[in-house]
Each structure stands twice: as C-alpha cells, then as structure tokens.
Design an enzyme around this catalytic site. Structure first.
Site, mmCIF file in Angstrom:
data_model
loop_
_atom_site.group_PDB
_atom_site.id
_atom_site.type_symbol
_atom_site.label_atom_id
_atom_site.label_comp_id
_atom_site.label_asym_id
_atom_site.label_seq_id
_atom_site.Cartn_x
_atom_site.Cartn_y
_atom_site.Cartn_z
ATOM 1 N N ARG A 257 0.856 -1.178 0.000
ATOM 2 C CA ARG A 257 0.000 0.000 0.000
ATOM 3 C C ARG A 257 0.897 1.234 0.000
ATOM 4 O O ARG A 257 1.429 1.626 1.026
ATOM 5 C CB ARG A 257 -0.890 -0.011 1.254
ATOM 6 C CG ARG A 257 -2.065 0.949 1.172
ATOM 7 C CD ARG A 257 -2.695 1.165 2.535
ATOM 8 N NE ARG A 257 -1.951 2.144 3.303
ATOM 9 C CZ ARG A 257 -1.824 2.128 4.628
ATOM 10 N NH1 ARG A 257 -2.382 1.175 5.336
ATOM 11 N NH2 ARG A 257 -1.129 3.062 5.253
ATOM 12 N N HIS A 261 -3.894 4.854 4.102
ATOM 13 C CA HIS A 261 -4.943 3.831 4.191
ATOM 14 C C HIS A 261 -6.238 4.382 3.590
ATOM 15 O O HIS A 261 -6.833 3.789 2.700
ATOM 16 C CB HIS A 261 -5.157 3.412 5.642
ATOM 17 C CG HIS A 261 -6.398 2.623 5.833
ATOM 18 N ND1 HIS A 261 -6.526 1.331 5.396
ATOM 19 C CD2 HIS A 261 -7.606 2.961 6.354
ATOM 20 C CE1 HIS A 261 -7.746 0.899 5.654
ATOM 21 N NE2 HIS A 261 -8.424 1.869 6.230
ATOM 22 N N TYR A 270 2.721 5.619 12.052
ATOM 23 C CA TYR A 270 2.936 4.220 12.460
ATOM 24 C C TYR A 270 3.887 3.434 11.548
ATOM 25 O O TYR A 270 4.157 2.279 11.812
ATOM 26 C CB TYR A 270 1.593 3.478 12.561
ATOM 27 C CG TYR A 270 0.744 3.543 11.302
ATOM 28 C CD1 TYR A 270 0.993 2.703 10.218
ATOM 29 C CD2 TYR A 270 -0.308 4.457 11.193
ATOM 30 C CE1 TYR A 270 0.220 2.769 9.074
ATOM 31 C CE2 TYR A 270 -1.085 4.530 10.054
ATOM 32 C CZ TYR A 270 -0.818 3.689 8.994
ATOM 33 O OH TYR A 270 -1.580 3.752 7.859
HETATM 34 C C1 LIG Z 1 -15.598 -5.319 10.365
HETATM 35 C C2 LIG Z 1 -14.754 -4.068 10.297
HETATM 36 N N1 LIG Z 1 -13.842 -3.809 11.268
HETATM 37 C C3 LIG Z 1 -13.077 -2.701 11.208
HETATM 38 C C4 LIG Z 1 -13.216 -1.823 10.170
HETATM 39 C C5 LIG Z 1 -12.322 -0.582 10.078
HETATM 40 N N2 LIG Z 1 -11.332 -0.833 8.999
HETATM 41 C C6 LIG Z 1 -11.506 -0.329 7.766
HETATM 42 S S1 LIG Z 1 -10.305 -0.829 6.732
HETATM 43 C C7 LIG Z 1 -9.513 -1.682 7.934
HETATM 44 C C8 LIG Z 1 -8.238 -2.441 7.649
HETATM 45 C C9 LIG Z 1 -8.383 -3.392 6.520
HETATM 46 O O1 LIG Z 1 -7.155 -3.967 6.223
HETATM 47 P P1 LIG Z 1 -7.000 -4.970 5.055
HETATM 48 O O2 LIG Z 1 -8.083 -5.994 5.096
HETATM 49 O O3 LIG Z 1 -5.608 -5.477 5.082
HETATM 50 O O4 LIG Z 1 -7.261 -4.095 3.758
HETATM 51 P P2 LIG Z 1 -6.462 -2.832 3.248
HETATM 52 O O5 LIG Z 1 -7.093 -1.642 3.918
HETATM 53 O O6 LIG Z 1 -5.040 -2.998 3.623
HETATM 54 O O7 LIG Z 1 -6.680 -2.833 1.778
HETATM 55 C C10 LIG Z 1 -10.204 -1.603 9.134
HETATM 56 C C11 LIG Z 1 -9.777 -2.246 10.385
HETATM 57 C C12 LIG Z 1 -14.177 -2.109 9.179
HETATM 58 N N3 LIG Z 1 -14.356 -1.311 8.134
HETATM 59 N N4 LIG Z 1 -14.902 -3.239 9.249
#
Ligand SMILES: Cc1ncc(C[n+]2csc(CCOP(=O)(O)OP(=O)(O)O)c2C)c(N)n1
Length: 370
Positions: A257, A261, A270
């Site tokens: 990435r 985010h 971080y």
């Molecule tokens: C069930 C849930 N928990 C927490 C969140 C908050 N949240 C949004 S994106 C994210 C991280 C996702 O990481 P990843 O699956 O690795 O995808 P990336 O963002 O790296 O593409 C979190 C914790 C959410 N949207 N849904």
C-alpha cells in the site's frame, strides 16, 4: 503408536514479469499485442483515476476514499480475465479492475461521496459495490458462486479482500463453505502488508496467507501482485478450475500500500516509509509492464502521452457529470436494504422522513423569528 506425518504441503510463488520488465520465457502466457496493451491501459486508467480522486478529496469535492496506488495489477489482471457472467465482488481497493469491468467512474465518485445511488450498479455488470465492512463481502461472494453452481452457469465469482480480512470470521466461514460445497469462487487476498496501522506480521503467525487455503482443502498460491502477467495466469487457472466444477482457489497477491490507508489517515504515525517506499516504487506494476512493452517496441513516450491525455479527458468528463448531478433523495438508502419492500424498513423510512420534515419546519420557524 508411532508418530508419523499425516500431511505435507508446499506453497508456490509465481512471478513472470520481473521489476526490470523481463519475462520468464518458460512461464510467459504469450499474450497478444492487444491483450498486453489492454492490460497496460487498465493499469494507467486506475492510477489516473486514483490521482484525480485524491485531488478532488483534498479540494473538498469528494469524501474519504481508499487509494489503490501501486496495487493496480491485483485487480486489473483478474478483471481482464473475467467473463461477462462472472461476478465481481471487491473490497475498496480495486479501482482499476472496476473501471475495466465497466463500473462507471461517476458512480464510484457518487459512492465515495456517500450517495446511495453510487451503489446501484447496472445489474448486467454483475459487480457489487465496494465492501467497506472488512471481510463482509466474502460470504456474499460465496453465496453468489454457490447460486451460479446451482443454476448450472458456466461462470464463477472473483472476490477480493485485504490481508486484514483474513483475521475475520467471515473469511474463514466463507472459505470453508466454498470448499465444502465446491463453489466456483476465486479468492484474491490483496496482501498490501498493512491493515491500517497493523502490519502483516501481527495479522497472523502463518508464513504465507496462501497457505490458509490448505486448511480448507483448496489450492492456494502466492503471486507477485505487482506483476500483472502473473495475476492473469493465476486467475485464468483458478477461473478454469472453478468453471470445471473443481471448486475454489485462494490467491495471495503480494503487493504494497504505497499511499495512505484512506484520505483520513496519516501513515507517518505508524510506519517508517523511506526504505519500503523506495523498494516498492522500484517494483511498480505500471513501470515494469511499460518497460516490457517498450522492449517489444509496442510502446514509446508519444503513445504514453496520448494515452494519459485520452484517459484524463475521459475522467474529467465523468467528474463533470458526477458534480452536475445534484439531485439527492435523502431517503435513498432505504431503497436498497432488501430487494423487495419490507414492513420494518417502510416504517423506518416514514419515521426518518417525518424527522427531516420536523427539522425543516423548525429551521423555518427559527429563520422567521430571526
Ligand atoms: C468489520 C470491520 N472492522 C473494522 C473496520 C475498520 N477498517 C476499515 S479498513 C480496515 C483495515 C483493513 O485492512 P485490510 O483488510 O488489510 O485491507 P487494506 O485496507 O489494507 O486494503 C479496518 C480495520 C471495518 N471497516 N470493518
């Protein structure tokens, strides 16, 4: 009783196009000129659209969104391989693949501006809107795939999610169901190393994410996610397997990435960027395909400029259409909770509209008094 091994497994890593733009001759899928150029166009389209979105967001013209810079190959490669009757089920970093699928950019912009109409994608596209709830799309994808199987369709579902989603129950339930019922689904994990501020190492003790497939009894492969050719080959194999009735596959696409985010995030709090940014910038999916095309005399600076200009003009048109659309039904979200009318939703909608009317009345009264 002796102790003896009951299982052995290997996880294969696949890379075809290296960062210098050289192709492994033994693994080369030998795509034609048009195919290679279509893939390149998809990658650049995703990058250009993403960069435009970031500017719109910073100007206050678009809501928070999740950039996909550096990850374009993970969705563009598979999207290119999909047939019209396959289902496209993504998370929120598949912009290039979505555009290639035919998902209108103006609808994507509406979606990220919180407009419910942005989620109402042309049903013929068999494309679900972004899933913001991490992992929630996995059971949806498996359900769609299982339905495809029951209907006897020669089709499959491709489902993307991040590395963080592999720590969610939805991921495990979805994979288990898909394997048990041999649902024609291709799971693509966008392992971009981070789940907001949580690094991949804290996500799981597993050596790879691909090996999670083994537990459920399906093939798993780790792929260079910045290599669009490897993504095409892995997806083609998985789609063919699914359509032969041989069930699901898990593809772990290793990428990074590059950006924030979401536009509400500050990664400098971080992660120490410099080294990783330099390493991954050198592995950029667009750069390496461009080097390959240039070496084959299929690309040059002039064509690059023409493509960028064409895409920017098209993107600008879509932005214009998106911003010109100012009609906004406040109760639109109620339309989409269920496929058919539901008494509880109808009641909630009426309550919501009454509340809005009451607030508007109050504002009018206050304005009258002032
Ligand atoms: C069930 C849930 N928990 C927490 C969140 C908050 N949240 C949004 S994106 C994210 C991280 C996702 O990481 P990843 O699956 O690795 O995808 P990336 O963002 O790296 O593409 C979190 C914790 C959410 N949207 N849904």
């Amino acid at each position: 009783m002796p102790r003896s091994p009951v299982a052995h497994f290997d996880i294969e890593y696949l890379q075809i196009l290296d960062p210098e733009g050289k192709v492994d001759a033994a693994l080369d899928p030998k795509l034609g000129k048009d195919e290679l150029l279509a893939l390149y166009r998809g990658l650049v389209w995703g990058r250009e659209a993403d960069e435009r979105m970031l500017k719109l967001q910073r100007q206050g013209r678009l809501g928070t969104f999740s950039p996909s810079v550096g990850q374009e190959a993970v969705s563009v490669g598979p999207s290119y391989c999909m047939g019209k009757t396959d289902w496209f089920v993504g998370a929120f970093r598949e912009l290039g693949g979505r555009l290639m699928r035919g998902h209108r950019f103006r609808d994507i912009l509406l979606f990220w501006n919180g407009r419910e109409e942005g989620s109402a994608i042309d049903p013929a596209l068999r494309t679900l809107c972004d899933s913001i709830i991490v992992g929630a799309q996995v059971p949806h994808a498996v359900g769609l795939a299982y339905a495809q199987k029951l209907r006897g369709e020669q089709a499959a579902t491709v489902c993307w999610f991040g590395d963080g989603a592999t720590s969610q129950g939805d991921f495990h339930e979805g994979l288990n169901f898909a394997a048990v019922w041999q649902a024609p689904v291709v799971f693509i994990c966008q392992n971009n190393q981070w789940a907001i501020s949580v690094p991949r190492k804290l996500q799981t003790r597993s050596q790879s994410l691909a090996q999670k497939a083994i537990a459920y009894g399906m093939p798993g492969i780790q792929v260079d996610g910045n290599d669009v050719l490897a993504m095409v080959v892995a997806t083609r194999e998985a789609l063919a397997r699914a359509k032969r009735g041989e069930g699901p596959t898990l593809i772990e696409a290793v990428t990074y990435r590059m950006g924030v985010h979401t536009t509400a995030d500050d990664p400098t709090r971080y992660r120490d960027e410099a080294a990783a940014q330099a390493e991954w910038a050198a592995k950029d999916p667009i750069l390496r395909l461009r080097r390959y095309l240039e070496a084959k005399k299929l690309w040059d600076e002039k064509r690059e400029e023409a493509l960028r200009e064409e895409l920017r003009a098209q993107i600008a048109e879509e932005v214009k259409a998106f911003e010109a659309d100012t009609t906004f039904a406040l109760d639109a979200p109620f339309e989409y909770v269920f496929g058919t009318e539901h008494a509880a939703i109808t009641e909630q909608r009426a309550e919501f509209l009454a509340l809005i009317a009451r607030d508007a009345e109050r504002e009018r009264e206050e304005a009258g008094r002032g």
